[in-house]
Write a protein that holds these residues in place. Sequence first.
Motif: not given
Length: 199
Positions: A55, A58-62, A197-199
């Motif tokens: 993380v 505050d973003r979504e997990p990468v 990376y996943t989108s």
Amino acid sequence: MIHHVWGLFTHPDQEWRQIRGEEESIGHMYLTHTLILAAIPVISAYIGTTQVGWVIGDREPVMLTHGSALWMTAMSYLSMLLGVAVMGGFIHWMARTYDATPSLARCVAFATYTATPLFLGGLAALYPHMWLGMLVGTAAISYTVYLLYVGLPTFMNIPSEEGFMFSSSILAVGLVVLVAIMAFTVVLWGIGIGPEYTS
């Protein structure tokens, strides 16, 4: 294998003496110790980067794609196995300077056992958080250096003063190998073989 791993953490002096008395082939060492322990950090990193992610703010997990993580896992695994072999070869070559005559297999064994804390520290990659990685990584590196400086004089049967100089040389070469692996990684990323990376 397991009893040596446990012994290196509970009574390293005694364990190094016991390891010194054993004679293993390089193939046996890799099959019973190196291949297994080197798999711990890469499998942990594969799971951590594809299932947990890291993380940033505050973003979504990468997270990495499975294909990208698998490729990076394979390359990391091969790098670790090659690194142990290179360090074992250097130790064997350098031993002549200190009038020690260990076999190449024993030098590879020493390199493998010394790297054990680094391999086990790779479990932290299951949860790829920066502070956890730094904390566990620092502890693993510190104990690896301790094993190197404590174990080398015993393992090579040389005076502790010579062991200090020998250990310092090994540590310097280990850092060069690490930088070389990192530089190779940067080159691969530069030609387009990098993480996806996943989108």
